[in-house]
Motif scaffolding. Structure first.
Motif, PDB file in Angstrom:
ATOM      1  N   MET A 138       0.824  -1.210   0.000  1.00  0.00           N
ATOM      2  CA  MET A 138       0.000   0.000   0.000  1.00  0.00           C
ATOM      3  C   MET A 138       0.854   1.254   0.000  1.00  0.00           C
ATOM      4  SD  MET A 138      -2.752   1.722  -0.020  1.00  0.00           S
ATOM      5  CE  MET A 138      -3.799   0.296  -0.184  1.00  0.00           C
ATOM      6  N   ASP A 139       1.980   1.209   0.698  1.00  0.00           N
ATOM      7  CA  ASP A 139       2.878   2.372   0.769  1.00  0.00           C
ATOM      8  C   ASP A 139       3.834   2.312  -0.415  1.00  0.00           C
ATOM      9  OD1 ASP A 139       5.039   4.144   1.364  1.00  0.00           O
ATOM     10  OD2 ASP A 139       4.492   4.064   3.489  1.00  0.00           O
ATOM     11  N   LYS A 140       3.613   3.174  -1.405  1.00  0.00           N
ATOM     12  CA  LYS A 140       4.399   3.119  -2.639  1.00  0.00           C
ATOM     13  C   LYS A 140       5.886   3.352  -2.401  1.00  0.00           C
ATOM     14  CE  LYS A 140       0.433   4.636  -5.394  1.00  0.00           C
ATOM     15  NZ  LYS A 140      -0.530   4.547  -4.265  1.00  0.00           N
ATOM     16  N   HIS A 141       6.220   4.110  -1.354  1.00  0.00           N
ATOM     17  CA  HIS A 141       7.623   4.327  -1.015  1.00  0.00           C
ATOM     18  C   HIS A 141       8.257   3.028  -0.526  1.00  0.00           C
ATOM     19  CE1 HIS A 141      10.689   6.018   2.041  1.00  0.00           C
ATOM     20  NE2 HIS A 141      11.277   5.861   0.870  1.00  0.00           N
ATOM     21  N   LEU A 142       7.597   2.341   0.411  1.00  0.00           N
ATOM     22  CA  LEU A 142       8.139   1.076   0.920  1.00  0.00           C
ATOM     23  C   LEU A 142       8.211   0.031  -0.191  1.00  0.00           C
ATOM     24  CD1 LEU A 142       6.352   0.814   4.393  1.00  0.00           C
ATOM     25  CD2 LEU A 142       8.606   1.758   3.855  1.00  0.00           C
ATOM     26  N   THR A 143       7.213   0.021  -1.060  1.00  0.00           N
ATOM     27  CA  THR A 143       7.236  -0.897  -2.202  1.00  0.00           C
ATOM     28  C   THR A 143       8.495  -0.720  -3.023  1.00  0.00           C
ATOM     29  OG1 THR A 143       4.819  -0.967  -2.372  1.00  0.00           O
ATOM     30  CG2 THR A 143       6.066  -1.552  -4.334  1.00  0.00           C
ATOM     31  N   LYS A 144       8.794   0.521  -3.361  1.00  0.00           N
ATOM     32  CA  LYS A 144       9.974   0.799  -4.195  1.00  0.00           C
ATOM     33  C   LYS A 144      11.260   0.393  -3.483  1.00  0.00           C
ATOM     34  CE  LYS A 144       7.783   4.649  -6.677  1.00  0.00           C
ATOM     35  NZ  LYS A 144       7.772   4.035  -8.025  1.00  0.00           N
ATOM     36  N   MET A 145      11.317   0.619  -2.182  1.00  0.00           N
ATOM     37  CA  MET A 145      12.517   0.244  -1.441  1.00  0.00           C
ATOM     38  C   MET A 145      12.733  -1.270  -1.458  1.00  0.00           C
ATOM     39  SD  MET A 145      12.230   2.793   1.866  1.00  0.00           S
ATOM     40  CE  MET A 145      13.655   2.072   2.656  1.00  0.00           C
ATOM     41  N   VAL A 146      11.659  -2.037  -1.219  1.00  0.00           N
ATOM     42  CA  VAL A 146      11.774  -3.493  -1.206  1.00  0.00           C
ATOM     43  C   VAL A 146      12.146  -4.014  -2.590  1.00  0.00           C
ATOM     44  CG1 VAL A 146      10.499  -5.645  -0.865  1.00  0.00           C
ATOM     45  CG2 VAL A 146      10.184  -3.750   0.740  1.00  0.00           C
ATOM     46  N   LEU A 147      11.486  -3.505  -3.616  1.00  0.00           N
ATOM     47  CA  LEU A 147      11.771  -3.968  -4.977  1.00  0.00           C
ATOM     48  C   LEU A 147      13.197  -3.622  -5.393  1.00  0.00           C
ATOM     49  CD1 LEU A 147       8.423  -3.049  -6.785  1.00  0.00           C
ATOM     50  CD2 LEU A 147       9.216  -5.339  -6.163  1.00  0.00           C
ATOM     51  N   ALA A 148      13.616  -2.392  -5.122  1.00  0.00           N
ATOM     52  CA  ALA A 148      14.958  -1.965  -5.527  1.00  0.00           C
ATOM     53  C   ALA A 148      16.025  -2.791  -4.815  1.00  0.00           C
ATOM     54  CB  ALA A 148      15.141  -0.476  -5.231  1.00  0.00           C
ATOM     55  N   GLU A 149      15.804  -3.105  -3.551  1.00  0.00           N
ATOM     56  CA  GLU A 149      16.772  -3.917  -2.799  1.00  0.00           C
ATOM     57  C   GLU A 149      16.921  -5.304  -3.417  1.00  0.00           C
ATOM     58  OE1 GLU A 149      18.283  -6.746   0.060  1.00  0.00           O
ATOM     59  OE2 GLU A 149      16.211  -6.692  -0.667  1.00  0.00           O
ATOM     60  N   ALA A 150      15.850  -5.783  -4.063  1.00  0.00           N
ATOM     61  CA  ALA A 150      15.887  -7.104  -4.696  1.00  0.00           C
ATOM     62  C   ALA A 150      16.331  -7.035  -6.153  1.00  0.00           C
ATOM     63  CB  ALA A 150      14.511  -7.756  -4.614  1.00  0.00           C
ATOM     64  N   GLY A 151      16.681  -5.843  -6.618  1.00  0.00           N
ATOM     65  CA  GLY A 151      17.168  -5.698  -7.987  1.00  0.00           C
ATOM     66  C   GLY A 151      16.084  -5.524  -9.032  1.00  0.00           C
ATOM     67  N   VAL A 152      14.845  -5.277  -8.603  1.00  0.00           N
ATOM     68  CA  VAL A 152      13.753  -5.024  -9.545  1.00  0.00           C
ATOM     69  C   VAL A 152      13.749  -3.533  -9.877  1.00  0.00           C
ATOM     70  CG1 VAL A 152      11.262  -5.119  -9.910  1.00  0.00           C
ATOM     71  CG2 VAL A 152      12.403  -6.924  -8.601  1.00  0.00           C
ATOM     72  N   LEU A 153      13.687  -3.212 -11.163  1.00  0.00           N
ATOM     73  CA  LEU A 153      13.772  -1.819 -11.594  1.00  0.00           C
ATOM     74  C   LEU A 153      12.530  -1.030 -11.201  1.00  0.00           C
ATOM     75  CD1 LEU A 153      15.308  -1.922 -15.201  1.00  0.00           C
ATOM     76  CD2 LEU A 153      16.370  -1.040 -13.109  1.00  0.00           C
ATOM     77  N   VAL A 154      12.739   0.140 -10.586  1.00  0.00           N
ATOM     78  CA  VAL A 154      11.674   1.105 -10.330  1.00  0.00           C
ATOM     79  C   VAL A 154      12.158   2.454 -10.861  1.00  0.00           C
ATOM     80  CG1 VAL A 154      10.783  -0.105  -8.315  1.00  0.00           C
ATOM     81  CG2 VAL A 154      12.524   1.665  -8.010  1.00  0.00           C
TER      82      VAL A 154
END
Length: 365
Positions: A138-154
């Motif tokens: 739900m929190d778009k900021h936390l989403t981006k942090m988790v995805l970026a840490e896993a190497g998923v492009l945001v």
């Protein structure tokens, strides 16, 4: 054999209240009555829980206006754990044993881990993601942090926290100036494009942030990605199996200066934008979108279902825009449309989600 009792909860305290009502009507209409008994719980915009009959839920879209849950003469209800199991208890003295809850709630106070936490405490299984995944997605900021840490492009972005905006908005605007226009300014914890603005120049940025802050004290300023808006629906695997990705769909915005806002989604039909359940993609790009959707689903800890929204650039680069852990479930919503394009009926999708919820163990997992 006793049928499984499904409690459908809808409405809620977010700005997506009416969309939840429309989604619930479609879900209830599709539930297999030979397998499932159904009861309804509506949550008013100010948080009152009331009992809704099946026929009342089915009638919600028929008023010609965006529906709203109302108390009227309906019984107040609560969900509580009792010695025989989890029950819906109302003020008329009725207590219905519940096997699984389908929380058709969109946005804050429903899709964000709050209702999930209550259901965990009540000891009842439910459709969709757990507490942490719901909150993080739900929190778009936390989403981006988790995805970026896993190497998923945001895409590039700036987060605007409440104290930063109040104490030094010049610094916030300076940070945002490093992004390339157009920008999209949005509440960090919202949905259905409510409170989102497309900003073409710096002189409109401050007003856009203020508009987003009317819905959330935490705001994201995102750099626009030049590319196609490609979505992919994901269903969890059975008994720990791999998640499954639908064929990707595409959002086509007809106005080159517009975007897929609330009006385009729900009020103007296909005048401003349309959903294509099967995007015209080459095999390599389609497979890449599906792989990234499943990766995002797993990295974010999703369960049950999610819709993963991406941008695909002309060069074929795939950026994850955001996940939706309880996406719209109207007949024209992307999640069911993409699965229908993948070979499932709407009713099969609903049954699949209930079955996945029933498989999931209670407690930590």
């Amino acid at each position: 054999m006793n049928r499984t009792h499904v409690a459908v909860i809808f409405g809620g305290m977010s700005s997506e209240h009416s969309i939840s009502c429309l989604s619930a009507a479609n879900v209830v209409a599709a539930i297999d009555r030979e397998r499932f008994d159904v009861s309804g719980v509506g949550i008013t915009p100010d948080g009152v829980w009331v009992r809704y009959g099946v026929d009342e839920i089915l009638a919600l879209p028929s008023t010609g206006q965006l529906p709203v849950v109302e108390v009227g003469d309906r019984s107040l209800v609560s969900i509580t754990q009792m010695p025989g199991g989890t029950c819906i208890v109302d003020t008329d003295g009725n207590a219905d044993l519940v096997d699984v809850v389908f929380p058709v709630l969109h946005g804050p106070f429903g899709e964000d881990g709050t209702i999930q936490g209550l259901l965990e405490m009540a000891g009842v299984r439910y459709v969709g993601c757990g507490v942490a995944a719901s909150a993080n997605c739900m929190d778009k900021h936390l989403t981006k942090m988790v995805l970026a840490e896993a190497g998923v492009l945001v895409g590039p972005y700036v987060v605007v926290r409440d104290h930063e905006w109040r104490e030094d908005r010049h610094a916030v605007l300076e940070a945002a100036s490093r992004l390339t226009y157009p920008l999209f300014v949005k509440p960090a914890r919202g949905g259905s494009s409510i409170g989102i603005s497309k900003v073409a120049s710096p002189d409109a940025l401050e007003a856009a942030i203020e508009a987003a802050r009317e819905h959330d004290t935490k705001v994201l300023v995102e750099q626009g990605i030049s590319g196609r808006e490609i979505e992919c629906s994901v269903l969890d695997g059975h008994h720990g199996g791999a998640p499954r990705a639908s064929v990707p769909g595409e959002i086509v915005v007809h106005d080159p200066d517009g975007f897929y806002d609330f009006e385009a989604k729900y009020l103007t039909g296909e005048q401003k934008a349309s959903v294509q359940p099967r995007a015209d993609l080459d095999d390599q790009t389609r497979n890449r979108v599906q792989e990234i959707a499943v990766t995002a689903f797993r990295v974010l800890g999703c369960e049950g279902l999610a819709r993963i929204d991406t941008f695909v650039t002309p060069e074929g680069t795939v950026y994850v825009n955001e996940p939706n852990t309880m996406p719209g479930f109207t007949r024209s919503s992307g999640f069911p449309l993409m699965w229908q394009a993948s070979g499932m009926t709407y009713a099969q999708i609903v049954s699949e989600l209930i079955d996945l919820a029933l498989e999931r163990p209670l407690g930590l997992r």
